[in-house]
Design a protein around this motif. Structure first.
Motif, PDB file in Angstrom:
ATOM      1  N   TRP A  26     -50.382 -13.314  24.410  1.00  0.00           N
ATOM      2  CA  TRP A  26     -50.761 -12.107  23.789  1.00  0.00           C
ATOM      3  C   TRP A  26     -49.712 -11.288  24.123  1.00  0.00           C
ATOM      4  O   TRP A  26     -49.356 -10.386  23.163  1.00  0.00           O
ATOM      5  CB  TRP A  26     -52.014 -11.934  24.063  1.00  0.00           C
ATOM      6  CG  TRP A  26     -52.581 -10.604  23.769  1.00  0.00           C
ATOM      7  CD1 TRP A  26     -52.805  -9.313  24.531  1.00  0.00           C
ATOM      8  CD2 TRP A  26     -53.106 -10.226  22.438  1.00  0.00           C
ATOM      9  NE1 TRP A  26     -53.245  -8.378  23.282  1.00  0.00           N
ATOM     10  CE2 TRP A  26     -53.393  -8.772  22.274  1.00  0.00           C
ATOM     11  CE3 TRP A  26     -53.195 -11.116  21.093  1.00  0.00           C
ATOM     12  CZ2 TRP A  26     -53.983  -8.341  21.202  1.00  0.00           C
ATOM     13  CZ3 TRP A  26     -53.706 -10.014  19.887  1.00  0.00           C
ATOM     14  CH2 TRP A  26     -54.001  -8.995  19.918  1.00  0.00           C
ATOM     15  N   ASN A  27     -49.438 -10.973  25.341  1.00  0.00           N
ATOM     16  CA  ASN A  27     -48.558  -9.824  25.804  1.00  0.00           C
ATOM     17  C   ASN A  27     -47.249 -10.075  25.119  1.00  0.00           C
ATOM     18  O   ASN A  27     -46.355  -9.068  25.042  1.00  0.00           O
ATOM     19  CB  ASN A  27     -48.531  -9.691  27.190  1.00  0.00           C
ATOM     20  CG  ASN A  27     -49.828  -8.980  27.837  1.00  0.00           C
ATOM     21  OD1 ASN A  27     -49.405  -7.648  28.205  1.00  0.00           O
ATOM     22  ND2 ASN A  27     -50.978  -9.525  28.070  1.00  0.00           N
ATOM     23  N   LEU A  28     -46.785 -11.088  24.931  1.00  0.00           N
ATOM     24  CA  LEU A  28     -45.501 -11.422  24.408  1.00  0.00           C
ATOM     25  C   LEU A  28     -45.235 -11.019  22.917  1.00  0.00           C
ATOM     26  O   LEU A  28     -44.423 -10.434  22.498  1.00  0.00           O
ATOM     27  CB  LEU A  28     -45.068 -13.009  24.778  1.00  0.00           C
ATOM     28  CG  LEU A  28     -44.421 -13.386  25.892  1.00  0.00           C
ATOM     29  CD1 LEU A  28     -44.375 -14.966  26.149  1.00  0.00           C
ATOM     30  CD2 LEU A  28     -43.144 -12.717  26.179  1.00  0.00           C
ATOM     31  N   LYS A  29     -46.441 -11.376  22.365  1.00  0.00           N
ATOM     32  CA  LYS A  29     -46.501 -10.826  20.986  1.00  0.00           C
ATOM     33  C   LYS A  29     -46.593  -9.323  20.797  1.00  0.00           C
ATOM     34  O   LYS A  29     -45.930  -8.667  19.891  1.00  0.00           O
ATOM     35  CB  LYS A  29     -47.495 -11.431  20.086  1.00  0.00           C
ATOM     36  CG  LYS A  29     -47.654 -11.250  18.698  1.00  0.00           C
ATOM     37  CD  LYS A  29     -48.784 -12.047  17.978  1.00  0.00           C
ATOM     38  CE  LYS A  29     -48.935 -11.574  16.658  1.00  0.00           C
ATOM     39  NZ  LYS A  29     -47.688 -11.784  15.659  1.00  0.00           N
ATOM     40  N   LYS A  30     -47.507  -8.789  21.191  1.00  0.00           N
ATOM     41  CA  LYS A  30     -47.811  -7.305  21.407  1.00  0.00           C
ATOM     42  C   LYS A  30     -46.801  -6.532  22.032  1.00  0.00           C
ATOM     43  O   LYS A  30     -46.374  -5.433  21.533  1.00  0.00           O
ATOM     44  CB  LYS A  30     -49.000  -7.092  22.018  1.00  0.00           C
ATOM     45  CG  LYS A  30     -50.320  -7.786  21.341  1.00  0.00           C
ATOM     46  CD  LYS A  30     -50.391  -7.201  19.783  1.00  0.00           C
ATOM     47  CE  LYS A  30     -50.914  -5.858  19.520  1.00  0.00           C
ATOM     48  NZ  LYS A  30     -51.409  -5.527  18.218  1.00  0.00           N
ATOM     49  N   PHE A  31     -46.129  -6.866  23.281  1.00  0.00           N
ATOM     50  CA  PHE A  31     -45.282  -5.977  23.822  1.00  0.00           C
ATOM     51  C   PHE A  31     -44.026  -6.392  24.344  1.00  0.00           C
ATOM     52  O   PHE A  31     -43.120  -5.670  25.004  1.00  0.00           O
ATOM     53  CB  PHE A  31     -46.212  -5.524  25.220  1.00  0.00           C
ATOM     54  CG  PHE A  31     -47.637  -4.946  25.145  1.00  0.00           C
ATOM     55  CD1 PHE A  31     -47.598  -3.759  24.288  1.00  0.00           C
ATOM     56  CD2 PHE A  31     -48.431  -5.629  25.486  1.00  0.00           C
ATOM     57  CE1 PHE A  31     -49.025  -3.539  24.155  1.00  0.00           C
ATOM     58  CE2 PHE A  31     -50.040  -5.394  25.272  1.00  0.00           C
ATOM     59  CZ  PHE A  31     -50.063  -4.064  24.716  1.00  0.00           C
ATOM     60  N   GLY A  32     -43.890  -7.928  24.080  1.00  0.00           N
ATOM     61  CA  GLY A  32     -42.507  -8.344  24.252  1.00  0.00           C
ATOM     62  C   GLY A  32     -42.162  -8.710  25.630  1.00  0.00           C
ATOM     63  O   GLY A  32     -41.008  -8.828  26.057  1.00  0.00           O
ATOM     64  N   SER A  33     -43.489  -8.574  26.459  1.00  0.00           N
ATOM     65  CA  SER A  33     -43.250  -9.208  27.800  1.00  0.00           C
ATOM     66  C   SER A  33     -44.383  -9.476  28.547  1.00  0.00           C
ATOM     67  O   SER A  33     -45.384  -9.734  27.864  1.00  0.00           O
ATOM     68  CB  SER A  33     -42.792  -7.761  28.737  1.00  0.00           C
ATOM     69  OG  SER A  33     -44.217  -6.960  28.656  1.00  0.00           O
ATOM     70  N   CYS A  34     -44.215 -10.414  29.691  1.00  0.00           N
ATOM     71  CA  CYS A  34     -45.492 -11.233  30.389  1.00  0.00           C
ATOM     72  C   CYS A  34     -46.034 -10.211  31.412  1.00  0.00           C
ATOM     73  O   CYS A  34     -45.234  -9.338  31.847  1.00  0.00           O
ATOM     74  CB  CYS A  34     -44.788 -12.262  30.756  1.00  0.00           C
ATOM     75  SG  CYS A  34     -44.242 -13.627  29.649  1.00  0.00           S
ATOM     76  N   GLY A  35     -46.977 -10.861  31.652  1.00  0.00           N
ATOM     77  CA  GLY A  35     -47.605 -10.069  32.688  1.00  0.00           C
ATOM     78  C   GLY A  35     -48.800 -11.039  33.462  1.00  0.00           C
ATOM     79  O   GLY A  35     -48.582 -12.332  32.982  1.00  0.00           O
ATOM     80  N   THR A  36     -49.706 -10.566  34.164  1.00  0.00           N
ATOM     81  CA  THR A  36     -50.603 -11.498  35.076  1.00  0.00           C
ATOM     82  C   THR A  36     -52.123 -10.768  34.554  1.00  0.00           C
ATOM     83  O   THR A  36     -52.229  -9.635  34.696  1.00  0.00           O
ATOM     84  CB  THR A  36     -50.259 -11.253  36.470  1.00  0.00           C
ATOM     85  OG1 THR A  36     -49.139 -11.717  36.857  1.00  0.00           O
ATOM     86  CG2 THR A  36     -51.400 -12.182  36.996  1.00  0.00           C
ATOM     87  N   PRO A  37     -53.046 -11.922  33.903  1.00  0.00           N
ATOM     88  CA  PRO A  37     -54.114 -11.287  33.739  1.00  0.00           C
ATOM     89  C   PRO A  37     -55.042 -10.717  34.900  1.00  0.00           C
ATOM     90  O   PRO A  37     -54.910 -11.504  36.024  1.00  0.00           O
ATOM     91  CB  PRO A  37     -54.902 -12.771  33.237  1.00  0.00           C
ATOM     92  CG  PRO A  37     -54.129 -13.789  33.831  1.00  0.00           C
ATOM     93  CD  PRO A  37     -52.690 -13.279  33.818  1.00  0.00           C
ATOM     94  N   ASP A  38     -55.896  -9.922  34.819  1.00  0.00           N
ATOM     95  CA  ASP A  38     -56.729  -9.118  35.732  1.00  0.00           C
ATOM     96  C   ASP A  38     -57.671 -10.272  36.168  1.00  0.00           C
ATOM     97  O   ASP A  38     -58.068 -11.188  35.278  1.00  0.00           O
ATOM     98  CB  ASP A  38     -57.150  -8.007  35.617  1.00  0.00           C
ATOM     99  CG  ASP A  38     -57.967  -7.841  34.447  1.00  0.00           C
ATOM    100  OD1 ASP A  38     -58.656  -9.033  33.846  1.00  0.00           O
ATOM    101  OD2 ASP A  38     -57.904  -6.735  33.511  1.00  0.00           O
ATOM    102  N   LEU A  39     -58.516  -9.869  37.191  1.00  0.00           N
ATOM    103  CA  LEU A  39     -59.509 -11.012  37.725  1.00  0.00           C
ATOM    104  C   LEU A  39     -60.761 -11.001  36.648  1.00  0.00           C
ATOM    105  O   LEU A  39     -61.480 -11.925  36.480  1.00  0.00           O
ATOM    106  CB  LEU A  39     -60.133 -10.364  39.021  1.00  0.00           C
ATOM    107  CG  LEU A  39     -61.359 -11.215  39.810  1.00  0.00           C
ATOM    108  CD1 LEU A  39     -60.631 -12.572  39.836  1.00  0.00           C
ATOM    109  CD2 LEU A  39     -61.698 -10.546  40.757  1.00  0.00           C
ATOM    110  N   HIS A  40     -61.016  -9.814  36.209  1.00  0.00           N
ATOM    111  CA  HIS A  40     -62.072  -9.558  35.020  1.00  0.00           C
ATOM    112  C   HIS A  40     -61.835 -10.482  33.715  1.00  0.00           C
ATOM    113  O   HIS A  40     -62.943 -11.330  33.648  1.00  0.00           O
ATOM    114  CB  HIS A  40     -62.088  -8.323  34.339  1.00  0.00           C
ATOM    115  CG  HIS A  40     -63.374  -7.972  33.665  1.00  0.00           C
ATOM    116  ND1 HIS A  40     -63.464  -8.287  32.357  1.00  0.00           N
ATOM    117  CD2 HIS A  40     -64.504  -7.661  33.910  1.00  0.00           C
ATOM    118  CE1 HIS A  40     -64.760  -7.868  31.796  1.00  0.00           C
ATOM    119  NE2 HIS A  40     -65.296  -7.542  32.820  1.00  0.00           N
ATOM    120  N   PHE A  41     -60.514 -10.832  33.390  1.00  0.00           N
ATOM    121  CA  PHE A  41     -60.280 -11.475  32.219  1.00  0.00           C
ATOM    122  C   PHE A  41     -60.259 -13.114  32.600  1.00  0.00           C
ATOM    123  O   PHE A  41     -60.669 -13.859  31.831  1.00  0.00           O
ATOM    124  CB  PHE A  41     -58.942 -11.477  31.459  1.00  0.00           C
ATOM    125  CG  PHE A  41     -58.613 -12.375  30.438  1.00  0.00           C
ATOM    126  CD1 PHE A  41     -59.582 -12.079  29.365  1.00  0.00           C
ATOM    127  CD2 PHE A  41     -57.420 -12.947  30.366  1.00  0.00           C
ATOM    128  CE1 PHE A  41     -59.220 -13.165  28.179  1.00  0.00           C
ATOM    129  CE2 PHE A  41     -57.221 -13.697  29.343  1.00  0.00           C
ATOM    130  CZ  PHE A  41     -58.010 -13.609  28.118  1.00  0.00           C
TER     131      PHE A  41
END
Length: 207
Positions: A26-41
């Motif tokens: 999702w982040n690659l598509k929306k923002f062009g970068s990766c990240g780490t999901p938070d505990l809530h997700f």
């Protein structure tokens, strides 16, 4: 559909995997970068999987997420929570004999029934209603998920299987070929397209 109910521990593992896969794509598509999901997700994904404990459906839903990310061009789905919910819901509907209603999914996900209905249609249209996954593609997807889980490289989430081509025999150099010619090195910062060969299997990334 084969009964592949899973334990509480397996639910947590699948929740961890699902949250990472969905969030990164999702982040690659929306923002062009990766990240780490938070505990809530992570907890959100685990809770959905716990309510619908079938490992195969979870893995199929992640394949649907990949297809949506590749083809999706609408704004109905606005976050990773909605994306995973709709993908898992459709996997349940298309591949399970006992499908739950949209009302049930709305109650579990805390997403309004109206939004669930709208996003379902939007998701299906984005995939051109192509929900079938062949055994070969499913097996390949599992291989990609395993490689991603082992390496953490998101390239495997978008890997595409390519047919093996017969290597063209190299021709002998013509007379006058300069064997002492220097090899020109690429400039600093030059990036090559990554192609990973695995003997009988080949993966072409990001296509």
């Amino acid at each position: 559909m084969q009964d592949l109910t899973i334990s509480k521990r397996a639910t947590q593992v699948l929740g961890e995997l699902s949250s990472n896969v969905v969030f990164k794509m999702w982040n690659l598509k929306k923002f062009g970068s990766c990240g780490t999901p938070d505990l809530h997700f992570k907890k959100f994904c685990a809770r959905l999987i716990f309510k619908f404990p079938n490992s195969e459906l979870v893995l199929i839903s992640l394949k649907y997420v990949q297809r949506y990310i590749k083809n999706g061009n609408n704004s109905n789905i606005t976050n990773e929570y909605q994306l995973f919910t709709i993908a898992l819901m459709l996997a349940n509907k298309w591949h399970n004999d006992e499908a739950y209603s949209n009302k049930v999914w709305s109650e579990i996900s805390s997403i309004s029934r109206i939004d669930i209905d709208a996003m379902e249609i939007s998701f299906l249209k984005s995939l051109d209603f192509k929900m079938h996954i062949t055994k070969e593609k499913y097996a390949f997807w599992l291989t990609c998920l395993k490689k991603y889980n082992l390496t953490g490289k998101h390239e495997y989430l978008f890997a595409k299987k390519v047919k093996k081509t017969t290597a063209t025999p190299q021709k002998s150099p013509k007379l006058g070929f300069n064997y002492d010619a220097k090899v020109i090195q690429p400039p600093v910062g030059f990036e090559r397209n990554i192609v990973v060969f695995n003997y009988t299997k080949e993966y072409k990334l990001f296509e």
